[in-house]
Design a protein around this motif. Structure first.
Motif, PDB file in Angstrom:
ATOM      1  N   THR A  21      33.561  20.390   5.189  1.00  0.00           N
ATOM      2  CA  THR A  21      34.873  19.910   4.767  1.00  0.00           C
ATOM      3  C   THR A  21      35.487  20.941   3.826  1.00  0.00           C
ATOM      4  O   THR A  21      34.910  21.267   2.777  1.00  0.00           O
ATOM      5  CB  THR A  21      34.771  18.554   4.036  1.00  0.00           C
ATOM      6  N   THR A  22      36.633  21.493   4.213  1.00  0.00           N
ATOM      7  CA  THR A  22      37.304  22.504   3.394  1.00  0.00           C
ATOM      8  C   THR A  22      37.946  21.820   2.186  1.00  0.00           C
ATOM      9  O   THR A  22      38.814  20.961   2.332  1.00  0.00           O
ATOM     10  CB  THR A  22      38.372  23.241   4.209  1.00  0.00           C
ATOM     11  N   MET A  23      37.526  22.222   0.991  1.00  0.00           N
ATOM     12  CA  MET A  23      38.055  21.633  -0.238  1.00  0.00           C
ATOM     13  C   MET A  23      39.201  22.470  -0.807  1.00  0.00           C
ATOM     14  O   MET A  23      40.063  21.959  -1.515  1.00  0.00           O
ATOM     15  CB  MET A  23      36.944  21.492  -1.285  1.00  0.00           C
ATOM     16  N   ASN A  24      39.201  23.771  -0.526  1.00  0.00           N
ATOM     17  CA  ASN A  24      40.284  24.638  -0.983  1.00  0.00           C
ATOM     18  C   ASN A  24      40.769  25.446   0.217  1.00  0.00           C
ATOM     19  O   ASN A  24      40.068  26.318   0.715  1.00  0.00           O
ATOM     20  CB  ASN A  24      39.807  25.577  -2.092  1.00  0.00           C
ATOM     21  N   GLU A  25      41.980  25.154   0.688  1.00  0.00           N
ATOM     22  CA  GLU A  25      42.512  25.848   1.865  1.00  0.00           C
ATOM     23  C   GLU A  25      43.952  26.311   1.635  1.00  0.00           C
ATOM     24  O   GLU A  25      44.627  26.707   2.577  1.00  0.00           O
ATOM     25  CB  GLU A  25      42.435  24.938   3.085  1.00  0.00           C
ATOM     26  N   TRP A  26      44.409  26.277   0.394  1.00  0.00           N
ATOM     27  CA  TRP A  26      45.804  26.675   0.136  1.00  0.00           C
ATOM     28  C   TRP A  26      45.921  28.139  -0.226  1.00  0.00           C
ATOM     29  O   TRP A  26      47.003  28.672  -0.326  1.00  0.00           O
ATOM     30  CB  TRP A  26      46.383  25.803  -0.982  1.00  0.00           C
ATOM     31  N   SER A  27      44.836  28.787  -0.486  1.00  0.00           N
ATOM     32  CA  SER A  27      44.885  30.211  -0.833  1.00  0.00           C
ATOM     33  C   SER A  27      44.185  31.007   0.257  1.00  0.00           C
ATOM     34  O   SER A  27      43.753  30.471   1.276  1.00  0.00           O
ATOM     35  CB  SER A  27      44.209  30.455  -2.184  1.00  0.00           C
ATOM     36  N   SER A  28      44.070  32.293   0.028  1.00  0.00           N
ATOM     37  CA  SER A  28      43.376  33.141   0.994  1.00  0.00           C
ATOM     38  C   SER A  28      41.878  33.138   0.763  1.00  0.00           C
ATOM     39  O   SER A  28      41.162  33.955   1.341  1.00  0.00           O
ATOM     40  CB  SER A  28      43.907  34.578   0.910  1.00  0.00           C
ATOM     41  N   THR A  29      41.407  32.252  -0.100  1.00  0.00           N
ATOM     42  CA  THR A  29      39.974  32.199  -0.420  1.00  0.00           C
ATOM     43  C   THR A  29      39.450  30.785  -0.198  1.00  0.00           C
ATOM     44  O   THR A  29      39.170  30.058  -1.154  1.00  0.00           O
ATOM     45  CB  THR A  29      39.745  32.615  -1.878  1.00  0.00           C
ATOM     46  N   PRO A  30      39.314  30.366   1.059  1.00  0.00           N
ATOM     47  CA  PRO A  30      38.870  28.987   1.302  1.00  0.00           C
ATOM     48  C   PRO A  30      37.393  28.803   1.006  1.00  0.00           C
ATOM     49  O   PRO A  30      36.587  29.724   1.146  1.00  0.00           O
ATOM     50  CB  PRO A  30      39.163  28.792   2.789  1.00  0.00           C
ATOM     51  N   TRP A  31      37.052  27.597   0.576  1.00  0.00           N
ATOM     52  CA  TRP A  31      35.669  27.164   0.448  1.00  0.00           C
ATOM     53  C   TRP A  31      35.630  25.659   0.632  1.00  0.00           C
ATOM     54  O   TRP A  31      36.674  24.998   0.677  1.00  0.00           O
ATOM     55  CB  TRP A  31      35.061  27.569  -0.902  1.00  0.00           C
ATOM     56  N   GLY A  32      34.437  25.130   0.726  1.00  0.00           N
ATOM     57  CA  GLY A  32      34.338  23.695   0.953  1.00  0.00           C
ATOM     58  C   GLY A  32      32.928  23.195   0.767  1.00  0.00           C
ATOM     59  O   GLY A  32      32.029  23.929   0.325  1.00  0.00           O
ATOM     60  N   ASN A  33      32.719  21.924   1.111  1.00  0.00           N
ATOM     61  CA  ASN A  33      31.428  21.261   0.950  1.00  0.00           C
ATOM     62  C   ASN A  33      30.798  20.998   2.316  1.00  0.00           C
ATOM     63  O   ASN A  33      31.498  20.736   3.299  1.00  0.00           O
ATOM     64  CB  ASN A  33      31.584  19.926   0.219  1.00  0.00           C
ATOM     65  N   ILE A  34      29.475  21.047   2.346  1.00  0.00           N
ATOM     66  CA  ILE A  34      28.737  20.653   3.546  1.00  0.00           C
ATOM     67  C   ILE A  34      28.229  19.236   3.331  1.00  0.00           C
ATOM     68  O   ILE A  34      27.552  18.944   2.341  1.00  0.00           O
ATOM     69  CB  ILE A  34      27.576  21.611   3.827  1.00  0.00           C
ATOM     70  N   LEU A  35      28.609  18.356   4.262  1.00  0.00           N
ATOM     71  CA  LEU A  35      28.207  16.955   4.217  1.00  0.00           C
ATOM     72  C   LEU A  35      27.189  16.698   5.314  1.00  0.00           C
ATOM     73  O   LEU A  35      27.281  17.242   6.412  1.00  0.00           O
ATOM     74  CB  LEU A  35      29.418  16.036   4.395  1.00  0.00           C
ATOM     75  N   LYS A  36      26.251  15.827   5.012  1.00  0.00           N
ATOM     76  CA  LYS A  36      25.194  15.508   5.971  1.00  0.00           C
ATOM     77  C   LYS A  36      25.146  14.007   6.174  1.00  0.00           C
ATOM     78  O   LYS A  36      25.241  13.226   5.225  1.00  0.00           O
ATOM     79  CB  LYS A  36      23.847  16.015   5.440  1.00  0.00           C
TER      80      LYS A  36
END
Length: 1454
Positions: free
Chosen positions: A959-974
């Motif tokens: 799940t992408t938690m930060n997608e508004w900049s050019s540096t996306p990151w997110g969480n892995i859910l199980k």
């Protein structure tokens, strides 16, 4: 009728010759003889009217001296004595009847008189206890194999003994050799060379000097003698003291063949064949490099005087193999036919046509891969050869019966034979008959018809509908057929080669069991074996009948010269040659009403033909390949081995005279003409190197490589270039050929479930497909051109011929209804059926359902051009089945954003129009959906997400938690095991703008994965610069930790990093040019490679080094400075790395997994390497570099062959570790002894051993034990997350799930929820169950006052009842085995953990309490295993309940 041999004659016709010179045709005659039982042998003495009927049940022999018209029990053999009948193969007057006593019988006048002879020992229980000399002068020379037993204190000891006689048992035979397996005369065939010593005998026998274990296979040798073993010699086959382990000796035509078991520790149970033509010099039979002879997996099939034919099982299933034929010396074998059919008994569907040299018919399995993988039913196809197996072609169907290219005639063969003798042919020249069908594959026997050929299989016609037994008589002038499906009272016959048929009534109802005639087919008399139906049976007659049919009464004259014709045996309609010569046969004209009075054969003047292409076959280690023009040519499987005297100068332009790749077909008599077998000049650099050297070849392509893939399990590769061309290599990149240059290919697909199939997609509705890994390609038309809307064109399922095609319809300029349309086929594209219009994607709902169910994401409004559709036209998820031809669809989801189908789950993202958000829905059966639950702030209604993995029965979602900049990151859910409740596995995982995520699981070790996390969230969102660190999990995402850094680098220097945050960090998916590059390979379990650095954070890629772990990521070491691409070969025995920073001219390779490296230079002009390929199974030592010359267009492939680094095969004992392999556990080098709740041992090659693993069998993973549960076996429960101390806390704003008080599996208690849940993949037992809270009794359990009670009275009553029931079964089992009613089983002892164990069931019964508890445990375990096994087989619907599931109750509705 014990000895009833009276006959009942019914004469239905008479011969009437009118003296006016006119002959009127009459009917045949028949005579019926009844017997007690059917025959085990119905045998004619060769070329005589004398016949034998052996009733093996009553053990009587019956003789007929008039071709079966009258029968008498053998005079001189007492009733009930005849155990075995054996005819002399080289004297048609002699036969033997063996008994169960010391006295036996022989005849020298075809059964008229029988005399007794005696042998000191009983006959041995072997298939051929008698062996004969082929010399007519020495027909009395006979070997007899008996069994001698001596009493010993604990029973008796038996061994086989061979006796010999030189006078046909007139005197008592003498002992030839003791303790034998079998003995044979060297002259056991008329084709053996005449200069072989007349009295040479071979015996496979055991070494009597062995002190212990003397009858072991390792003491079995081949001995020879020319003086009846007064002296003997041990044959060494040129291999000295390794010439032991002899299993079989046989004479096959002119060849002597010996089978040995390879007893070297590295062989893995391989078998060796040694062959001799002169029976003096022995040579090891050489098969192509990928072929291994294993015990009970090969057989020498019907061979010719020119070649040996060996059928080898190469598939996991024993029912499919390949046919290999040798050269004229029986030494070098080449593959003749792939995927040949074989039944469980070992009979191979292959038969040579009698009387016509070089012609044979075989059946191949069309769906071999489906059978190997999914145990599908066999689909057989028939093929024919006219050049002794060099090439094969389909049988030409009768004119007007086929409508497609894949349609041909198919015939039932020896694996399901319904007659005596040859299945297809007879000695009548050119006449062939069979039962089969016309179509793409062979129909069942009962649905087949009867076909005939009069030109040795070149052309065919149907002679009768339905299956019939058939036989030829009088050189083909009479053909008799009988219904082989229903009871009948008549037969049919033809006297004009099957043009017309007449019916002859027998007068009784019977079911046909067999039909035969004199073996040379010269007689006009036939024998029909039948079982009389009850309504026709007379009280005095038995039900088994021999019906003698006499067609000499037809009144035909003997054929004269004008009634005969010359017939050419030919390989094609355009040639009069076969096997390099013109072979002429005299036979009767079809319209001549006469009988042949003599035996016919080929004319002696065989004119030799000029050599043509079809007179040659591929030489050893070469294979057929279809080039661009469709012509076949022979290409090498790899570099050619050259003599030591060649290529000694070292010049790059040095040449040698090498193999052309072709050899003349053994037995072919062509002369002059084309000479394809002459040596050709070749460059030395392409030859096979000496041991320790590496071979390379460079191939350039005119455009960039955009797609490449191996056929799984083969050496064949497909490559597609940016210029829309497709190229194929059949030898791991050694040579390349462009496929269909006139076409433009948009893509190719290799069938994921049937990897011998592939599809080349053009820019039109034309596509090409192969069903044999690219050997042959066939053109086919799809219902439409491939779609241009981004949907995958082809979708596959386990049933290999079921395919979905998504193409463009009405998309030409000017058309207003351009759309993507889905159609499916159930027969590989021969017919198509519409599924849905205006689709975005379609896929199979379930592979294993009997009905066809397809899911489609399609637009609701199906009008206009799909090109212009937007969000206003809702996308729906619909399903349809073939039950109504997909005319009606079931709407599953109103507004779908996407869907993905996996083996366990169907995952759908639904767009909720009312809120403008997404909802994730999960289904196990494709019908009922449950919304997934997420922690607060992580629901996909506000985040984009992607599915990462489901390999451990849970769903990993990013799940992408930060997608508004050019540096996306997110969480892995199980998720939990049902895929419905998702918890946080790891936060802040790195992602790039292309959608790739730094997360990857290790191949072969499920549950271990690495990920890169962003550690500077605030700064990264503002500056766009991420700081990354690497984390690893060894419990399927339950906990994550940093990688332990090595103590020193590859130069032995300590790292300048001493802080607590110092760790190893590696680069992941987001920085790879090719996303298919992985850390690990399934062929090298536990070995992992990565590029990274030691420090506080991950540094730049160019400043990184190359690291390796051998234990699944627990311990790492730096193996090379600088970043490299890598690839594992030969199960990790060779690892190749190449510079990944700049163009290079060399690779580095290691045979000790990084302890040392060697350099190999492959070019003078440096290449920028982009990737390394090898066979996907990881067992090959051949690699391919893909790259580009800097500053040039196009691409380059470098073929690297490390096969000659060493020729020593690894030694392995799968039961006892040692030699070149060792056992290891991924948990053995850490504090925790277990991984995923169990300790598992794996087999791997020792690091410092240089040997070839290849196909050496390795032991299966050994689960030593399940472990007690520890904290590592648990993860955070739903709505919980780990804090800095590693403990699970409730997420702020979240709430606990309601307690689950349901009791499952007969449990007495339920437990309140905690902050933890057990990792689904863990099998731990007991221990610290932190996932279980306060204990509560189940509602239907009454807890007594005393905690020691625990169960109600009824429970103990059931314990006693069940226990005594099981006791009775065990006693019955014991009595069953004790009384010898159970036969053939081998029982192995098992470990017994019970306190009381003793010798047998009686000792066990003496300890009833332990017996009761033990048997109850077994019973409960069995019931559990049965239920779990049943659920496991229902892969498309069953849902297990998880601890976090309180409302999900999805069931199968069947």
């Amino acid at each position: 009728m014990a000895a009833w041999h009276g006959t009942v004659a019914f004469v239905w016709s008479t011969l009437a010759f009118l003296y006016f010179g006119v002959v009127f045709a009459a009917d045949p005659e028949h005579v019926i003889t009844y017997f007690d039982n059917g025959p085990v042998r119905l045998f004619f003495f060769h070329d005589t009217p004398s016949a034998i009927y052996h009733d093996a049940i009553s053990r009587n022999i019956y003789i007929s001296q008039d071709e079966g018209k009258t029968w008498d029990r053998a005079d001189g053999i007492p009733p009930g004595d005849a155990a075995m009948f054996i005819e002399h193969p080289f004297n048609n007057r002699v036969a033997f009847v063996l008994t169960d006593t010391f006295t036996h019988y022989r005849t020298e006048d075809r059964g008229k008189k029988w005399v007794t002879f005696s042998v000191p020992d009983l006959v041995a229980y072997v298939s051929k206890p008698l062996s004969f000399h082929s010399d007519p002068r020495k027909w009395k020379y006979t070997l007899f194999q008996g069994t001698k037993c001596v009493q010993i204190p604990w029973g008796e000891r038996c061994q086989d003994v061979t006796y010999y006689t030189q006078d046909g048992f007139t005197t008592t035979p003498e002992v030839l050799q003791d303790d034998v397996s079998h003995c044979r005369f060297a002259h056991s065939s008329k084709d053996v060379q005449p200069d072989v010593h007349d009295d040479l005998i071979y015996c496979v026998a055991y070494d009597s000097s062995a002190i212990s274990d003397s009858r072991s296979i390792k003491h079995s040798y081949l001995y020879s003698s020319t003086d009846f073993f007064a002296t003997r010699k041990s044959e060494d086959f040129g291999i000295g003291n390794r010439a032991k382990g002899v299993v079989t000796f046989a004479i096959m035509s002119k060849f002597a063949v010996v089978e040995l078991k390879d007893l070297t520790p590295s062989s893995g149970g391989d078998m060796l064949l040694y062959v001799s033509v002169d029976i003096k010099e022995w040579v090891k039979a050489q098969f192509p490099s990928q072929v291994r002879l294993r015990e009970n997996t090969y057989s020498i099939v019907e061979s010719t005087v020119h070649t040996l034919a060996v059928h080898v099982v190469l598939h996991d299933t024993k029912a499919i193999g390949s046919l290999f034929v040798s050269d004229s010396n029986g030494t070098y074998f080449v593959e003749s036919l792939k995927d040949t059919n074989r039944n469980v008994v070992g009979y191979v569907n292959y038969e040579n046509i009698c009387g016509v040299e070089g012609v044979g018919i075989a059946n191949v399995v069309a769906n071999a891969q489906d059978i190997a993988k999914w145990m599908a039913a066999k689909q057989l196809r028939s093929v024919i050869t006219f050049n002794d197996g060099s090439s094969w072609a389909p049988l030409l169907a009768p004119s007007g019966t086929c409508s497609s290219q894949t349609c041909s005639l198919h015939l039932h063969s020896v694996s399901d034979t319904h007659s005596y003798g040859s299945v297809f042919s007879s000695p009548a020249p050119g006449f062939v008959m069979g039962v089969g069908s016309v179509g793409t594959t062979l129909a069942p026997y009962e649905e087949s018809n009867t076909y005939m050929s009069t030109d040795a299989g070149l052309t065919w016609k149907m002679v009768r509908e339905g299956p019939y037994k058939f036989e030829f008589g009088n050189s083909g002038s009479v053909i008799v057929i009988a219904d082989d499906q229903q009871p009948t009272d008549s037969i049919m016959y033809s006297t004009d080669m099957g043009h017309t048929w007449k019916t002859y009534n027998i007068g009784i109802q019977f079911r046909v069991k067999g039909l035969t005639a004199v073996s040379d087919s010269t007689s006009q008399k036939f024998l029909l074996l039948g079982q009389v139906m009850s309504q026709s049976q007379q009280p005095s007659n038995d039900r088994n009948a021999i019906i003698h049919l006499d067609f000499a009464t037809l009144g035909r004259l003997r054929c004269g010269p004008d009634d005969k014709e010359l017939w050419y045996a030919r390989a094609s309609l355009n040639s009069e040659c076969i096997m390099g010569a013109k072979r002429l046969y005299y036979r009767r004209k079809a319209n001549a009403d006469c009988y042949m009075g003599e035996k016919l054969g080929p004319e002696s003047h065989n004119d030799k033909c000029p050599c043509e292409d079809y007179d040659y076959e591929c030489d050893y280690n070469y294979v057929w390949y279809n080039d661009v023009s469709g012509d076949s040519k022979c290409i090498p499987l790899g570099p050619e081995r050259i003599p030591n005297t060649e290529c000694t100068i070292g010049s790059p332009n040095e040449r040698y005279m090498g193999l052309s790749g072709y050899r003349k077909i053994p037995g072919n008599k062509c002369e002059a003409g084309i000479r394809k077998d002459e040596p050709v000049s070749k460059y030395c650099y392409g030859a096979e190197p000496a041991e320790g050297e590496v071979v390379h070849l460079i191939h350039t392509f005119p455009s960039d490589i955009v797609q490449r893939e191996y056929f799984m399990g083969s050496k064949i590769i497909l490559v597609r270039l940016a210029d829309l061309s497709v190229w194929q290599s059949n030898n791991e990149g050694h040579t390349w050929v462009q496929k269909f240059p006139e076409e433009h290919f948009l893509a190719f697909y290799i069938h994921p479930y049937s990897p011998d199939r592939a599809y080349l997609i053009t820019d039109t509705n034309k596509f090409y497909y192969t069903t044999d890994t690219g050997r042959f390609w066939h053109a086919m038309n799809a219902p439409s051109p491939p779609n241009s809307f981004g949907a995958k064109v082809l979708h596959f399922q386990r049933r290999s011929e079921y395919i979905i095609w998504i193409g463009n319809v009405d998309c030409q300029p000017g058309y207003e209804n351009c759309r993507a349309q889905a159609q499916y086929t159930w027969n590989n594209g021969r017919t198509w059926q519409l599924v849905e219009n205006y689709v975005v994607d379609c896929d199979w709902a379930c592979d294993e359902e009997p009905r066809i169910k397809i899911l489609c994401k399609s637009y609701e409004n199906k009008r206009g051009s799909q090109v212009f559709f937007g969000k206003e036209n809702a996308l729906q998820l619909v399903s349809g089945t073939n039950a109504n031809g997909f005319a009606e669809k079931t709407k599953l989801i109103d507004n779908v954003a996407g869907f993905a189908r996996f083996s366990q789950f169907l995952i759908v993202a639904e767009y909720l129009q009312t809120t403008g958000t997404l909802d994730l829905k999960i289904s196990r059966n494709g019908q009922t959906f449950t919304s997934a639950s997420f922690p607060p702030g992580m629901h996909p209604d506000s985040h984009s997400y992607g599915i990462l993995d489901i390999s451990t029965n849970t769903i990993f979602i990013y799940t992408t938690m930060n997608e508004w900049s050019s540096t996306p990151w997110g969480n892995i859910l199980k998720s939990d095991s049902d895929g419905t409740y998702f918890g946080v596995s790891i936060e802040n995982v790195n992602r790039n703008n292309g959608g790739f995520i730094d997360f990857q699981k290790f191949a072969g070790l499920n549950g271990i994965a690495m990920a890169n996390v962003v550690t500077n969230l605030a700064e990264a969102a503002f500056t766009g610069r991420k700081i990354l660190q690497t984390r690893i999990t060894h419990n399927d995402g339950g906990t994550w930790k940093a990688l332990r850094p090595p103590s020193v680098d590859s130069l032995g220097q300590k790292y300048p990093c001493s802080s607590l945050a110092c760790a190893l960090h590696v680069h992941g998916f987001t920085e790879r040019v090719d996303a298919r590059v992985t850390y690990s390979s399934p062929s090298v379990i536990g070995v992992v490679m990565a590029v990274g650095n030691v420090g506080d954070t991950l540094g730049p890629y160019t400043d990184s080094n190359t690291f390796l772990s051998r234990d699944g990521g627990f311990i790492w070491e730096e193996v090379r400075k600088g970043p490299h691409l890598w690839k594992f070969g030969d199960s990790g025995s060779v690892i190749v790395i190449v510079n990944d920073e700049e163009p290079t001219d060399h690779v580095l390779f290691t045979t000790d997994q990084g302890l040392s490296w060697l350099e190999f230079k492959f070019t003078f002009d440096k290449i920028r390497v982009k990737d390394i390929m090898t066979a996907p199974e990881g067992r090959s030592r051949k690699f391919i570099l893909l790259g580009q010359y800097p500053g040039t267009a196009g691409s380059v492939i470098v073929h690297l062959d490390f096969s000659s680094l060493t020729h020593r095969k690894c030694l392995v004992d799968v039961k006892i570790p040692g030699h070149d392999f060792e056992l290891w556990s991924p948990s053995e080098e850490r504090d925790e002894l277990c991984l995923f709740g169990q300790q598992t041992l794996y087999h791997r090659r020792k690091r410092d051993v240089n040997c070839v693993v290849g196909d050496t069998p390795k032991a299966p993973n050994n689960i030593v034990r399940n472990c007690r549960c520890r904290s590592e076996d648990f993860e955070c429960a739903f709505n919980h997350i780990r804090n800095r101390d590693g403990e699970c806390d409730l997420i702020p704003g979240a709430s606990l799930l309601a307690p689950d008080d349901s009791c499952r599996d007969g449990e007495d208690y339920w437990y309140e929820r905690t902050a933890y849940r057990k990792v689904v993949y863990s099998t731990c037992e007991g221990g610290d169950r932190i996932d279980q809270g306060t204990q509560h009794p189940c509602p239907d359990i009454q807890v007594p006052d005393h905690a020691t009670s625990g169960h109600r009275t009824m429970f103990w009553i059931m314990v006693i009842l069940v226990s005594f029931t099981i006791t009775a079964l065990v006693v019955a089992w014991w009595w069953y085995n004790k009384s010898k009613m159970a036969r053939g089983a081998i029982h192995l002892s098992e470990d017994d953990d019970s306190p009381q164990s003793g010798p047998g069931v009686l000792a066990t019964m003496a300890s009833v309490p332990w017996f009761l508890l033990g048997l109850l445990g077994v019973a409960f375990k069995y019931a559990r295993d049965v239920s779990q096994g049943y659920r496991a087989r229902r892969k498309c619907g069953a849902v297990s309940l998880d601890e976090d599931t309180q409302v999900l109750h999805i069931e199968d509705r069947e």
